[in-house]
Design a protein around this motif. Structure first.
Motif, short mmCIF file in Angstrom:
data_model
loop_
_atom_site.label_atom_id
_atom_site.label_comp_id
_atom_site.label_asym_id
_atom_site.label_seq_id
_atom_site.Cartn_x
_atom_site.Cartn_y
_atom_site.Cartn_z
N ALA A 109 -4.74 -17.37 3.95
CA ALA A 109 -5.49 -16.44 4.66
C ALA A 109 -5.17 -15.11 4.20
N VAL A 110 -5.86 -13.91 4.06
CA VAL A 110 -5.77 -12.72 3.72
C VAL A 110 -5.59 -11.73 4.84
N ALA A 111 -4.88 -10.99 4.74
CA ALA A 111 -4.48 -9.97 5.71
C ALA A 111 -4.43 -8.53 5.27
N ILE A 112 -5.17 -7.40 5.83
CA ILE A 112 -5.02 -6.01 5.58
C ILE A 112 -4.09 -5.46 6.68
N ALA A 113 -2.96 -4.91 6.37
CA ALA A 113 -2.15 -4.25 7.46
C ALA A 113 -2.35 -2.74 7.42
N VAL A 114 -2.46 -2.11 8.53
CA VAL A 114 -2.68 -0.48 8.61
C VAL A 114 -1.99 -0.13 9.83
N ARG A 115 -1.48 0.93 9.70
CA ARG A 115 -1.11 1.84 10.99
C ARG A 115 -2.23 1.93 12.13
N SER A 116 -1.98 1.58 13.28
CA SER A 116 -3.10 1.80 14.23
C SER A 116 -3.73 3.28 14.39
N GLY B 249 0.75 -1.27 -0.01
CA GLY B 249 0.01 0.00 0.07
C GLY B 249 0.87 1.31 -0.06
N ARG B 250 0.46 2.43 0.23
CA ARG B 250 0.82 3.59 0.09
C ARG B 250 1.73 4.04 1.39
N ALA B 251 1.17 3.46 2.46
CA ALA B 251 1.42 3.96 3.97
C ALA B 251 2.96 3.14 4.32
N ALA B 252 3.64 3.77 5.01
CA ALA B 252 4.82 2.96 5.61
C ALA B 252 4.36 2.30 6.82
N LEU B 253 4.81 1.01 7.18
CA LEU B 253 4.31 0.41 8.32
C LEU B 253 5.38 0.07 9.04
N PRO B 254 5.22 -0.28 10.26
CA PRO B 254 6.12 -0.44 11.59
C PRO B 254 6.86 -1.96 11.06
N GLY C 200 -1.50 -5.01 17.41
CA GLY C 200 -0.35 -5.01 17.92
C GLY C 200 0.50 -6.06 18.31
N SER C 201 0.24 -7.50 18.21
CA SER C 201 0.83 -8.43 18.48
C SER C 201 1.97 -8.78 17.57
N THR C 202 2.05 -8.39 16.45
CA THR C 202 3.14 -8.59 15.33
C THR C 202 3.97 -7.56 15.44
N ALA C 203 3.54 -6.33 15.48
CA ALA C 203 4.47 -5.09 15.82
C ALA C 203 3.59 -3.93 16.42
N ALA C 204 4.35 -3.16 17.20
CA ALA C 204 3.65 -2.12 18.05
C ALA C 204 3.19 -1.16 16.80
N GLY C 205 1.95 -0.65 16.85
CA GLY C 205 1.44 0.21 16.06
C GLY C 205 1.16 0.03 14.70
N LEU C 206 0.93 -1.46 14.75
CA LEU C 206 0.26 -2.21 13.67
C LEU C 206 -1.01 -2.88 13.89
N THR C 207 -1.82 -2.61 13.16
CA THR C 207 -3.08 -3.48 13.33
C THR C 207 -3.43 -4.21 12.07
N CYS C 208 -3.86 -5.32 11.96
CA CYS C 208 -4.17 -6.33 10.98
C CYS C 208 -5.62 -6.99 11.07
N PHE C 209 -6.12 -7.04 9.64
CA PHE C 209 -7.69 -7.62 9.87
C PHE C 209 -7.33 -8.80 8.58
N GLY C 210 -7.65 -9.99 9.34
CA GLY C 210 -7.68 -11.27 8.42
C GLY C 210 -9.05 -12.02 8.24
N ALA C 211 -8.79 -12.80 7.08
CA ALA C 211 -10.15 -13.54 6.77
C ALA C 211 -9.63 -14.77 6.03
N PRO C 212 -10.24 -15.91 6.14
CA PRO C 212 -9.57 -17.20 5.89
C PRO C 212 -10.14 -17.39 4.28
#
Length: 273
Positions: free
Chosen positions: A229-236, A130-135, A205-217
């Motif tokens: 599994a698909v996951a969307i990663a975004v800054r918290s 994506g466009r945003a820099a992630l942790p 934030g379990s994978t990295a502080a400041g990171l939230t992910c949404f997953g679906a099988p």
């Protein structure tokens, strides 16, 4: 276990096929990096001679398993993804992943990953940045503990508490440290049950502080058989309550699109294994 010890163990059968063992160790080493590496750096980490690393990397590059940049540094090559296709619901699932992401407007600017289960870890096999820099950099080959990620939770959702306890008792092979702590069985089972009702899974934030992910099988036709599994990663700090709900539904939409676009080529790996 240190990185070098792990690499030496991976080359244990060297008395039978030393070149193959060294090649696998080099691929393992590069899979843990976010960028390219020089022959000298690879040799230092693997404790192989520079001449041996140079020859093996040159051969792997010619086969498409590595890619050599203008500075002479090496990255994993496109053939790695092609070989992974059989592990990800057949050859179509990786091929349609990008199209599936594009079909869901809510994720066009977000980082989206496709992962598979390998033991007690998940491994990323496809990424749309994506466009945003992630942790943390979501890269192909990145291995993370199954309990720490939204993708991993997709694979855990159908397990009993007894099976979850067995999984958490096994040490992860992931070299990358995560910010979260291994949850208790009661906590994990409770969270999975709540997320199952919502229809998607969340990593806060379990994978990295400041990171939230949404997953679906991505599921086979049989209920509970998760192939990937698909996951969307975004800054918290970029999330509102509304955005959270939207991204959860978007993860489900991408997973459904993957399954639909893959069609009959989607292999039921859970049954096969």
């Amino acid at each position: 276990m240190t990185r070098k010890r792990a690499l030496r163990q991976s080359s244990a059968p060297a008395n039978k096929a030393p070149a193959v063992a060294k090649a696998i160790a080099i691929l393992d080493d590069l899979a843990q990096l976010s960028g390219a590496a020089s022959v000298s750096a690879i040799a230092r980490r693997t404790e192989f001679s520079k001449s041996s690393v140079s020859d093996i990397c040159s051969t792997l590059s010619g086969l498409g398993l590595l890619w050599r940049d203008r500075e002479g540094h090496y990255l994993l090559g496109h053939r790695i993804v092609e070989l992974a296709r059989a592990l990800v619901g057949g050859h179509r699932l990786i091929e349609v992943f990008a199209e599936a992401c594009e079909s869901v407007p809510e994720v066009r600017d977000e980082t989206v990953t496709l992962s598979i289960l390998d033991g007690v870890d998940v491994v990323i096999v496809a990424t749309r940045h994506g466009r945003a820099a992630l942790p943390i950099t979501a890269r192909i080959g990145l291995r993370l503990p199954v309990w720490s990620t939204a993708s991993g939770r997709c694979f855990l959702q159908s397990h009993t508490p007894a099976r979850l306890e067995e999984i958490l008792a096994v040490a992860s092979a992931a070299p990358t440290s995560v910010s979260g702590r291994v949850p208790s069985i009661r906590q994990l089972a409770s969270e999975l049950a709540l997320e199952h009702v919502k229809g998607f899974h969340v990593d806060e934030g379990s994978t990295a502080a400041g990171l939230t992910c949404f997953g679906a099988p991505v599921e086979a036709d049989a209920p509970g058989r998760t192939i990937a599994a698909v996951a969307i990663a975004v800054r918290s700090d970029a999330l509102s309550a509304t955005r959270r709900a939207d991204l959860g539904r978007a993860a489900v939409a991408v997973a459904v699109a993957c399954k639909t676009l893959a069609g009959p080529d989607l292999v039921d790996l859970a049954a096969a294994r």
